[in-house]
Design an enzyme around this catalytic site. Structure first.
Site, PDB file in Angstrom:
ATOM      1  N   LYS A   1       0.847  -1.207   0.000  1.00 30.23           N
ATOM      2  CA  LYS A   1       0.000   0.000   0.000  1.00 30.23           C
ATOM      3  C   LYS A   1       0.878   1.250   0.000  1.00 30.23           C
ATOM      4  O   LYS A   1       1.904   1.296   0.695  1.00 30.23           O
ATOM      5  CB  LYS A   1      -0.899  -0.034   1.252  1.00 30.23           C
ATOM      6  CG  LYS A   1      -1.958   1.060   1.322  1.00 30.23           C
ATOM      7  CD  LYS A   1      -2.810   0.882   2.576  1.00 30.23           C
ATOM      8  CE  LYS A   1      -3.879   1.952   2.726  1.00 30.23           C
ATOM      9  NZ  LYS A   1      -4.659   1.777   3.976  1.00 30.23           N
TER      10      LYS A   1
ATOM     11  N   SER B   1      -9.648   2.260   3.271  1.00 29.12           N
ATOM     12  CA  SER B   1      -8.806   3.009   2.354  1.00 29.12           C
ATOM     13  C   SER B   1      -7.924   2.127   1.475  1.00 29.12           C
ATOM     14  O   SER B   1      -7.425   2.574   0.445  1.00 29.12           O
ATOM     15  CB  SER B   1      -7.917   3.972   3.146  1.00 29.12           C
ATOM     16  OG  SER B   1      -7.039   3.251   3.992  1.00 29.12           O
TER      17      SER B   1
ATOM     18  N   SER C   1      -9.514  -0.316   7.357  1.00 28.56           N
ATOM     19  CA  SER C   1      -9.024  -0.224   5.976  1.00 28.56           C
ATOM     20  C   SER C   1      -8.345  -1.463   5.417  1.00 28.56           C
ATOM     21  O   SER C   1      -8.054  -1.506   4.222  1.00 28.56           O
ATOM     22  CB  SER C   1      -8.075   0.953   5.838  1.00 28.56           C
ATOM     23  OG  SER C   1      -8.808   2.136   5.868  1.00 28.56           O
TER      24      SER C   1
HETATM   25  N1  GLN Z   1     -12.666   4.264   6.715  1.00 32.75           N
HETATM   26  C1  GLN Z   1     -12.059   4.686   7.948  1.00 32.75           C
HETATM   27  C2  GLN Z   1     -11.717   6.146   7.849  1.00 32.75           C
HETATM   28  O1  GLN Z   1     -12.058   6.733   6.887  1.00 32.75           O
HETATM   29  C3  GLN Z   1     -10.865   3.854   8.270  1.00 32.75           C
HETATM   30  C4  GLN Z   1      -9.685   4.230   7.491  1.00 32.75           C
HETATM   31  C5  GLN Z   1      -8.494   3.373   7.811  1.00 32.75           C
HETATM   32  O2  GLN Z   1      -8.588   2.347   8.466  1.00 32.75           O
HETATM   33  N2  GLN Z   1      -7.341   3.830   7.364  1.00 32.75           N
HETATM   34  O3  GLN Z   1     -11.125   6.700   8.704  1.00 32.75           O
END
Ligand code: GLN
Length: 511
Positions: free
Chosen positions: A81, A156, A180
């Site tokens: 990532k 994400s 994410s």
């Molecule tokens: N979707 C969550 C957020 O927007 C988690 C994001 C993540 O785990 N990086 O914060």
């Protein structure tokens, strides 16, 4: 079984490499070819690292030929990532503000991947600074879900999940601050693991919310996640929150689970993480999975974690607060983008304002504003302070629940993959995707998402397993048991049922 090397698990590829049936160059080239063929449609990769990956592969093959003792995953390619820094390879965190930045060092987990000689295929797309649940907040375009190209791959870490689901990589690294790794796993039919907080070094991760961030594996099988988790996990003196104890025996736990024996394992269904708000097909697959676990000897009971209802609210104060502080370093002076004001004097402050104005997207700005507000003198106690108290109550809910059961379970995400644009203008609807994954981050406990089948809409559903801190092995055992039983029922892996992707002629990219 197919000869297509991209359809095989990492464990299988490792065995074939070890036996000398295939070379790492063959395996790596097969994945680079697949990326060249399908990534035009999927857009999982922001950067393809073909030459360096093939150089690593050639080196592994030479060492193997010379009889050198190698790591079990040596020669098996991996995607990373783009929030994880990689020496000599662009790292953007999905943001314009870092466009063109090439880090001078490797994250600890990347060092470990390189030391074990896994060819790094490239860097995967993501929501900007890991803020989002759909990868639509990337500054570099949407990643598409291989199950339906009109739908989101989760976020994400949509790029890592889509790369693995599209057979562009057998292994990938994700990061999980609120879900994410797990939510993209659920909506793409892949396995995603958020280790115990401190289980995998955060050194070299571009921080969103330091007390919540955790890197972990993205794979197609539970065993592959265990292999990768053992490789990247373990103490790192460069991360002050890194756990000192050894990582539990995860591969062993996954192998034990795959034998199908869950006698004596107590499984707690979290009452607050079901019912209203969960798509009918998601709830149906979840209920079937519970029956499967029961059939394997597990004792399934309902457990209440009353403060989980407040987890989302607490998260959306703590996370932006930490993010607003962590993102202050992107000022146009140190990394990537630098924008000078269009008119008027060029002062440091005005360059910072112009750079941040141009370099950050709307979601990042929204969270910086929210976090700065929550931390401001007059409001600190009311917002950040209250959220921290809720966090403690959630930790106590977990502690009480784990007195009664060995693991907790829930659907990973309330719905299957939604269409592009469906939730983009409604931040709250977007945030609700993580209602079931966030409690684990607030408490630092590990979580895993395992494919549980397809909903009525024909899209993948994820089953979440949560374990106590430092007991990651428990979720590998339960996850592998469920995976093995379900695949027997389905007659093969869930991803075998995904539609074929449109391919483009091979050109340029990898050759
Ligand atoms: N979707 C969550 C957020 O927007 C988690 C994001 C993540 O785990 N990086 O914060």
């Amino acid at each position: 079984m197919t000869d297509d090397l991209t359809r095989r698990s990492a464990a299988d590829l490792a065995a074939r490499l070890d036996a000398g049936d295939v070379s790492s160059v063959d395996v790596t080239q097969a994945h680079l070819d697949r990326i060249a063929a399908v990534d035009g449609a999927v857009n999982a990769f922001l950067h393809v690292n073909a030459d360096d990956a093939l150089a690593t592969a050639r080196d592994v093959d030479a060492r193997r030929a010379a009889g050198e003792e190698l790591h079990p995953l040596a020669g098996v390619p991996i995607a990373v990532k783009d929030v994880v820094v990689t020496r000599g390879m662009p790292t953007t965190a999905g943001s314009r503000i870092l466009e063109g930045w090439v880090p001078p060092y490797d994250a600890t987990l990347v060092e470990r991947i390189r030391a074990a000689r896994l060819p790094i295929l490239g860097k995967t797309n993501m929501d900007e600074f890991a803020m989002g649940s759909s990868t639509e907040h990337s500054a570099f375009g949407n990643t598409r879900n291989p199950w339906d190209l009109d739908r989101i791959p989760g976020g994400s870490g949509g790029g890592s999940a889509a790369a693995v689901a599209a057979f562009e990589a057998p292994l990938a690294i994700g990061t999980d601050t609120g879900g994410s790794i797990r939510q993209p796993g659920a909506v793409t039919g892949t396995v995603g693991v958020k280790p115990t907080y401190g289980g995998v070094s955060r050194y070299g991760l571009i921080a969103m919310a330091s007390s919540l961030d955790q890197a972990g594996p993205v794979t197609r099988t539970v065993l592959d996640s265990a292999l990768l988790h053992e490789l990247v996990g373990g103490h790192d003196p460069r991360d002050s929150t890194s756990i000192r104890e050894k990582v539990p025996a995860l591969v062993e736990a996954a192998r034990r689970g795959a034998t199908g024996d869950l006698q004596g394992v107590r499984v707690g269904v979290v009452k607050e993480l079901s019912g209203e708000g969960y798509q009918a097909g998601v709830s149906a697959r979840f209920a079937e999975s519970l029956d499967v676990l029961q059939g394997l000897g597990a004792e399934v009971v309902e457990v209440s974690c009353p403060h989980f209802d407040y987890a989302l609210g607490a998260y959306y104060l703590i996370m932006p607060s930490e993010a607003s502080s962590n993102l202050a370093k992107f000022d146009g002076m140190r990394f990537g983008l630098r924008v000078e004001p269009e008119d008027g004097p060029v002062t440091a402050e005005r360059v910072m304002a112009a750079t941040r104005g141009a370099g950050f997207g709307d979601e990042v700005k929204r969270r910086i504003i929210l976090g700065t507000y929550a931390l401001s003198a007059g409001y600190y106690d009311a917002y950040y302070g209250s959220a921290q108290k809720v966090r403690t109550l959630i930790q106590r809910d977990f502690a009480a629940a784990f007195e009664q059961v060995d693991v907790l379970v829930s659907p990973t995400a309330p719905t299957t993959a939604f269409r592009f644009g469906e939730k983009l203008d409604d931040p709250l609807a977007m945030y609700l995707n993580d209602v079931a994954t966030i409690p684990a981050n607030l408490a630092g406990v590990p979580g895993m998402s395992v494919p549980a089948g397809l909903s009525d809409d024909g899209l993948p559903v994820g089953f979440q397993v949560l374990a106590p801190a430092k007991a990651d092995d428990r979720m590998y055992r339960v996850g592998a048991a469920l995976e093995t039983a379900l695949e027997t029922r389905w007659g093969g892996p869930l991803l075998d049922r995904a539609p074929a992707l449109p391919t483009t002629e091979l050109e340029g990219m990898s050759r």
